[in-house]
Write a protein that holds these residues in place. Structure first.
Motif: not given
Lengths: 410, 410
Positions: B381-393
């Motif tokens: 398993x892995x955790x991904x954070x979407x809060x601080x990445x831009x749409x391009x990133x």
């Protein structure tokens, strides 16, 4: 705005919280001082009870400018999560001053956190902790949950009695020694140079960790500055990695306390464990606050320290002069060379707890001395703070206290 | 600037720090995430690993104005020591919002402190603590020093499996249950309403204290808001003094994290003990910071929450869409309705620890899931954070991650 307290099918009685508390929670007690301070906070009372720095000396405009500068310089980074170790420029400034590496400096959320986390890291249940008699009450509060066994060290006007300690250590196997060598809270006493050297040497020889708590060191208003125990240990033991002294410093008394910024200097194994403990305790000290302090240490702090020393020195001299003139014979006080406190010893027959009630009737307050003793004692002692009272208040308050004591003696 | 490390007569060898650490210190470990984050902080890496709020959304100018207003309004009092309970207007604001009394609200130095001090107060060595599998790693770090015995609770898309828990409680005698019901860290899952009601009822019936950690609750970007466990308990149990739920809230995700301001809502016996614990831990949360937050809650916070919800919602949707389009078959992800995280489950044969090394070579980072399990598991398993990445990133990073996973499967 309270939700209804109607009985419920789910939880017919209140939860048994007392039964749920952990062993460490049961060892926590409320600060005696804190409860007393509540009584003495009525505005008509002249209080020598608190341990508050003089707010009229706070560099408010400098803090405002620093806050604005920090937000302009660092932007969002000033308000974001940051490293547990602390703001690097501040750690580097502290390290340079101490002649050590920034890796040996850890920023803390007030020195109360330093004491809590050092206690957590180093005190196992039953470990012997040597403390001055009396000692700083807040240290006892921080250490108590971890279950130490306290052993009290005798002291006189020059601080800890090293002959007595050397004798004690022949039979006592101690883990830790906690001391406030400069202008101690509560007594105002300062450990002499010769005793500092002996203390560092003696604890090193016995393998005892020495926690040096030094919130007041910079506020010396008379006499010559003395090296810290940490400084001595660097020379005597051979550098920061060989030192057994853990130094706890604070910006609360030399800048402002409400930002809660302090630090620890120690060997790397201690710093590494402290980082782990702090991760679990509060992740990191507020980023914004560390940056504000960092702006102030070079610009405002030197003049601020001079101002504080001048004012506190004048207040201490005035308080001592009024006590010498007005207190009944047989009442003694310490002669602090700095800091915020002095210590009064009354004749044996006087108990300062009931005396406080009488004093409050005369609109003056102090802190009874007994709570500062880890193992009891000091029923006839009291702590007076001279830092936050004006000269007029000292005049009036000491006169009222002299009357209260005289009445109790009659 | 390092002092000499010359050998010395006093302390010929280094001090044995490892031998000096307490049992609680030995239970402390460094955060696996923290060590991983160090690797992934290279600027060329697109990191979904951190748990950072988006700094470009921080209301920097509002904080600046609030700081200035606070210094003008409160003057020295903003920089002085203050009560352990916290700034009364802030406590009153929080209390009114929750329909309770300010006496039931305690201000804390970040919710990490809430977890540390609740652990200290409630966890004795060997006490059984129920945790989600996976759970918030920071809670484990806070609780570990006090020696809990963890029992993991099974969970699915709707959060904790209540049937399984009810079955477990027939044999397990638990003291405490720790849960993040809204947009859980690390999975992003939300506990359904029906399960919330059952969880409150079940724990009340078994006399189990329920710690509800809710840092993300306000950041719901899809679906309907649900009542907190605390709110449900007020109705089901009959008011704050009968509730067995301790609610931990935070301003870190809805305003800024760098001021370290959070709070606890609980019954008075818990608050009273928490005050004692906090006195020993840091005396009080920084005065200045509490006052700044208090300025912002009515003015800036509502719009700030809307902004954060919109941006995080868009980022989460984009990340999920890219994953659905590009991840190999057999890779699953959660569908968070709010918060900052989602959780990816890979085929059994993949271990996400070595996978991270491969991902970093492709300039993308995540956090392997295993450290979030108190008792092991989750290697795939892995955790991904979407809060601080831009749409391009997100576009670039998910493509790189998809390639990394595909390569590992081949």
């Amino acid at each position: 705005m309270t939700a209804t307290d109607a009985p419920s099918a789910v939880s017919p009685s209140s939860f048994d919280w007392e039964g749920a508390f952990s062993p460490q929670a049961r060892r926590l007690g409320s600060s005696a001082i804190r409860e007393i301070l509540k009584i003495t906070q009525r505005p008509e009372i002249i209080s020598f009870a608190g341990g508050l720095p003089a707010p009229e000396l706070f560099p408010i405009e400098a803090v405002r400018e620093a806050a604005n500068t920090v937000l302009s310089t660092y932007g969002a980074a000033a308000l974001q999560y940051s490293t547990t170790e602390g703001h690097l420029p501040l750690r580097e400034w502290l390290a340079a001053r101490a002649g050590i590496d920034a890796a040996n400096v850890q920023i803390m959320t007030g020195s109360q956190q330093s004491l809590d986390l050092l206690g957590k890291m180093l005190i196992g249940e039953g470990d012997v902790v040597l403390v001055e008699a009396p000692t700083y009450l807040g240290a006892l509060q921080s250490f108590n949950p971890y279950g130490p066994q306290y052993v009290q060290m005798a002291a006189d006007e020059e601080g800890i009695d090293l002959d007595a300690l050397e004798e004690q250590l022949k039979t006592v196997k101690a883990k830790l020694l906690y001391a406030v060598p400069n202008f101690q809270n509560p007594t105002g006493r300062t450990l002499s140079l010769e005793r500092r050297q002996r203390l560092v040497e003696l604890t090193a020889r016995h393998g005892i960790i020495l926690i040096e708590d030094d919130p007041y060191g910079a506020i010396r208003f008379s006499g010559e500055p003395l090296p810290s125990l940490y400084e001595l240990s660097l020379k005597m033991c051979g550098g920061p990695e060989r030192s057994h002294v853990i130094y706890s410093g604070s910006f609360s008394k030399v800048l402002v306390p409400g930002l809660r910024d302090a630090w620890v200097q120690a060997a790397l194994p201690i710093i590494r464990k402290l980082i782990q403990a702090k991760q679990g305790a509060d992740l990191h000290t507020p980023t914004f606050n560390q940056m504000i302090i960092s702006e102030l240490v070079e610009t405002v702090m030197p003049a601020q320290i001079e101002r504080v020393k001048a004012v506190y020195g004048e207040r201490a001299q005035h308080m001592m002069a009024r006590m010498d003139a007005q207190f009944p014979a047989g009442v003694q006080h310490t002669t602090p060379q700095g800091g915020m406190f002095l210590w009064v010893t009354l004749p044996e027959q006087i108990d300062t707890v009931p005396l406080l009630e009488q004093a409050v009737k005369r609109l003056v307050a102090f802190v009874p001395g007994a709570p500062f003793y880890a193992l009891g004692g000091g029923h006839n002692t009291m702590r007076l703070s001279f830092s936050s009272a004006t000269l007029d208040q000292i005049e009036t308050g000491i006169a009222a206290l002299a009357q209260t004591i005289q009445e109790a003696l009659d």
